[in-house]
Design a protein around this motif. Structure first.
Motif, short mmCIF file in Angstrom:
data_model
loop_
_atom_site.label_atom_id
_atom_site.label_comp_id
_atom_site.label_asym_id
_atom_site.label_seq_id
_atom_site.Cartn_x
_atom_site.Cartn_y
_atom_site.Cartn_z
N VAL A 43 -21.91 29.27 -19.00
CA VAL A 43 -21.93 30.52 -19.76
C VAL A 43 -21.46 30.20 -21.17
O VAL A 43 -20.43 29.54 -21.35
CB VAL A 43 -21.00 31.59 -19.15
N VAL A 44 -22.21 30.65 -22.17
CA VAL A 44 -21.83 30.51 -23.57
C VAL A 44 -21.63 31.91 -24.14
O VAL A 44 -22.55 32.72 -24.11
CB VAL A 44 -22.90 29.76 -24.39
N TYR A 45 -20.44 32.19 -24.63
CA TYR A 45 -20.12 33.52 -25.15
C TYR A 45 -20.60 33.62 -26.59
O TYR A 45 -20.20 32.83 -27.46
CB TYR A 45 -18.62 33.77 -25.07
N LEU A 46 -21.46 34.61 -26.85
CA LEU A 46 -22.08 34.77 -28.17
C LEU A 46 -21.72 36.11 -28.80
O LEU A 46 -22.52 36.73 -29.48
CB LEU A 46 -23.60 34.64 -28.03
N GLY B 290 -23.27 43.57 -28.56
CA GLY B 290 -22.95 43.63 -27.14
C GLY B 290 -22.46 42.32 -26.57
O GLY B 290 -22.21 41.34 -27.27
N ARG B 291 -22.35 42.31 -25.23
CA ARG B 291 -21.85 41.12 -24.51
C ARG B 291 -23.03 40.16 -24.25
O ARG B 291 -23.55 40.04 -23.14
CB ARG B 291 -21.18 41.53 -23.19
N LEU B 292 -23.41 39.47 -25.31
CA LEU B 292 -24.52 38.52 -25.26
C LEU B 292 -23.99 37.16 -24.83
O LEU B 292 -23.01 36.65 -25.38
CB LEU B 292 -25.18 38.41 -26.63
N THR B 293 -24.66 36.56 -23.86
CA THR B 293 -24.31 35.22 -23.42
C THR B 293 -25.58 34.38 -23.26
O THR B 293 -26.67 34.91 -23.08
CB THR B 293 -23.56 35.21 -22.07
#
Length: 230
Positions: free
Chosen positions: A124-127, A215-218
């Motif tokens: 998972v990469v937090y963007l 938003g919570r883009l990953t």
């Protein structure tokens, strides 16, 4: 695309392989966010995997580049010898707590039954900039295999696992004990054994947004591999 000289640190997960954490993962993370914004109309919900929002496949080239990073820097820690398959996609969590399917209220694993000698890993990469959108928590079942399987089967069938927990899983409950949480940080990547129960740690669902820029883009990666010989 990815940092060629990463610093990899490891967070222990009791009873499992550690979680590898890589900060400054992408060389240009803002370019990937911009791509998500430009391609927002191409995101789509895949009901087969129960992700709580739309996703966008990133294609074979990106997946192979991610696998190269995995091979060079991560696979040994997770017991992998040779990659069998890899996929990469963007994902945007958008569902409000009351919209969640019962299965989405629980933690999950990123693998079905695996053939002997094979394993699975995920990334998972937090963007997103706002850490309140949530990192990732890891869990272990509090009951035996059959009882845990029954809870998951019932949730899959639409039976809520806990009438008092209608939202995202963010803490231990009667069925799963939270072992640890990796906080989100922009351009942080985590790699972990796909057989570990885990869930996005979404404590503030009102912050979720359908706009990839807010938003919570990953970026999510999934690997199948041959296990390294003991």
């Amino acid at each position: 695309m990815f940092n060629p000289r990463p610093t990899v640190r490891y967070v222990a997960i009791p009873g499992h392989a550690p979680c590898a954490v890589v900060d400054d993962f992408l060389l240009d993370p803002h370019a990937l966010v911009a791509r998500a914004v430009a391609d927002q109309a191409r995101f789509a919900v895949d009901p087969a995997n129960y992700y709580p929002g739309p996703e966008l496949d990133l294609g074979r080239d990106t997946a192979l580049r991610l696998d190269e990073f995995f091979i060079q820097h991560i696979r040994r820690a997770l017991g992998a010898q040779r990659t069998i398959s890899v996929a990469a996609r963007l994902a945007l969590a958008t569902l409000a707590p009351l919209e969640l399917h019962p299965l989405q209220r629980l933690c999950h694993r990123d693998c079905a039954e695996l053939a002997p000698g094979t394993g699975a890993a995920a990334a998972v990469v937090y963007l997103f900039d706002d850490a309140r959108l949530g990192g990732t928590s890891f869990y272990r079942p509090t009951q035996g295999l059959e009882a845990t399987a029954r809870v998951l089967r019932e949730a899959h069938a639409g039976i809520a696992p806990d009438a008092h927990a209608p939202g995202y899983l963010a803490a231990s409950n009667a069925h799963f004990e939270q072992l640890c949480t990796i906080p989100a940080q922009f351009n942080r990547a985590i790699f972990y054994d796909g057989a570990i129960f885990h869930a996005a740690r979404i404590d503030h669902p009102t912050l979720l947004d359908a706009d990839p820029a807010r938003g919570r883009l990953t970026m999510n990666g999934f690997f199948r591999f041959r296990k390294r010989s003991a």
